[in-house]
Design an enzyme around this catalytic site. Sequence first.
Site, mmCIF file in Angstrom:
data_model
loop_
_atom_site.group_PDB
_atom_site.id
_atom_site.type_symbol
_atom_site.label_atom_id
_atom_site.label_comp_id
_atom_site.label_asym_id
_atom_site.label_seq_id
_atom_site.Cartn_x
_atom_site.Cartn_y
_atom_site.Cartn_z
ATOM 1 C CD GLN A 77 45.781 44.446 0.998
ATOM 2 O OE1 GLN A 77 45.243 44.933 1.994
ATOM 3 N NE2 GLN A 77 46.790 45.042 0.392
ATOM 4 C CG ASP A 96 55.256 41.746 0.864
ATOM 5 O OD1 ASP A 96 54.513 41.527 1.833
ATOM 6 O OD2 ASP A 96 54.849 41.870 -0.296
ATOM 7 C CG ASN A 123 53.459 39.857 5.531
ATOM 8 O OD1 ASN A 123 53.434 39.684 4.306
ATOM 9 N ND2 ASN A 123 52.447 39.498 6.293
ATOM 10 N N GLY A 147 50.657 40.861 -3.819
ATOM 11 C CA GLY A 147 51.205 39.683 -3.163
ATOM 12 C C GLY A 147 52.563 39.411 -3.804
ATOM 13 C CB ALA A 148 55.926 38.925 -2.330
HETATM 14 O O1 MRU Z 1 50.306 45.176 -0.600
HETATM 15 P P1 MRU Z 1 50.120 43.718 -0.922
HETATM 16 O O2 MRU Z 1 48.694 43.305 -0.954
HETATM 17 O O3 MRU Z 1 50.879 43.329 -2.157
HETATM 18 O O4 MRU Z 1 50.809 42.983 0.311
HETATM 19 C C1 MRU Z 1 50.867 41.592 0.295
HETATM 20 C C2 MRU Z 1 51.388 40.990 1.542
HETATM 21 O O5 MRU Z 1 51.847 41.656 2.448
HETATM 22 C C3 MRU Z 1 51.408 39.495 1.598
HETATM 23 O O6 MRU Z 1 51.254 39.051 2.904
HETATM 24 C C4 MRU Z 1 52.750 38.998 1.082
HETATM 25 O O7 MRU Z 1 53.022 39.546 -0.171
HETATM 26 C C5 MRU Z 1 52.799 37.542 1.001
HETATM 27 S S1 MRU Z 1 51.974 36.961 -0.412
HETATM 28 C C6 MRU Z 1 52.088 35.309 -0.548
#
Ligand code: MRU
Length: 335
Positions: free
Chosen positions: A199, A240, A250, A63-64
Amino acid sequence: MLETVRWITAEGEVLAGAKEGLNRGPGKLRIIDQTQLPSKLVYLELDDIDEICAAIKRLSVRGAPAIGCAAALGLAAAAQHVDAEEFSEKIHGLADQLAASRPTAVNLFWALDRCRKTKNREELLHEALLILEEDIQRCRAIGEHGVKLIQEGMGILTHCNAGALATGDFGTALSPMYVAHSKNRRFTVYSDETRPLLQGSRLTAWELQRAGIDVVTICDNMAAQVMKEGKIDLVLVGADRIAANGDTANKIGTYGLAVLAKYHGIPFYVAAPTSTIDASLEHGGLIPIEQRDAAEVGAPEGVWVYNPAFDVTPNELITGMITENGLYGPPFKFN
Ligand code: MRU
């Protein structure tokens, strides 16, 4: 709520803010190991740079905004093994290693750039804890602004996990849901499973169920049908990296949802802190997209697999954005 990314002192105190962390001595980055959810809630305590990079790569922390916080606290933890006199010389090498862990979420580079400006280990830990503290505040503010979108009885579709597990706390897309829930508003969240690493079904469903919010998991390929059945009034996702024109990277599958939402006349909103905006990129075509291991997809060995982890939703499909500063409609202009 959930303590996704924290600092843990040698005495076992768990810290989430810069003031709390003043003069507390050595410690480690503490994260929830999200690869173990939903079956086990396990924490990892890390101060080795290779282990921290590996944890980010395998999505133990993801998550970013959470990646940014973990990189900052991880850098502070790893820097404890660097001689005080060599701090300025060594810190960039450690930060470069962390920066190579995942390419798309700009929060990682944004947080590391802040940390690179510090002059010693104490200043670095202070900055890292400040990044975490600010992230928690920003996410809370996103919830306060975004709650206006959530009305009694709504069906809300979300993708991936943009909740407390993806941030310092509260989340981005899920933060307005937590605020609406605290105001006793009733609504149903449809959580896409989010192939290939699930996720949505593993993390979002777990997090919302734990908070007592009504959540229904659907497979990714069901979104069109669920929209057609009139169950969805709002699509709310995280980001992201957001380019200067509002194009938004995203989790893979988000772009498809935006197209479906347009077809069905459903508002499509993106929630993200300003730390996710990359004003240096004119448009979304310039956002680096992470390609992940073929093994995640589960095809027979030897079969060629294409596995981009993110896609870019063009700004014209986005009804509005929610940042800590408020709710915005188009045209989006972040530079
Ligand atoms: O690969 P991930 O699980 O890190 O991807 C996360 C996402 O795409 C989330 O939607 C994004 O980071 C927003 S988190 C608040």
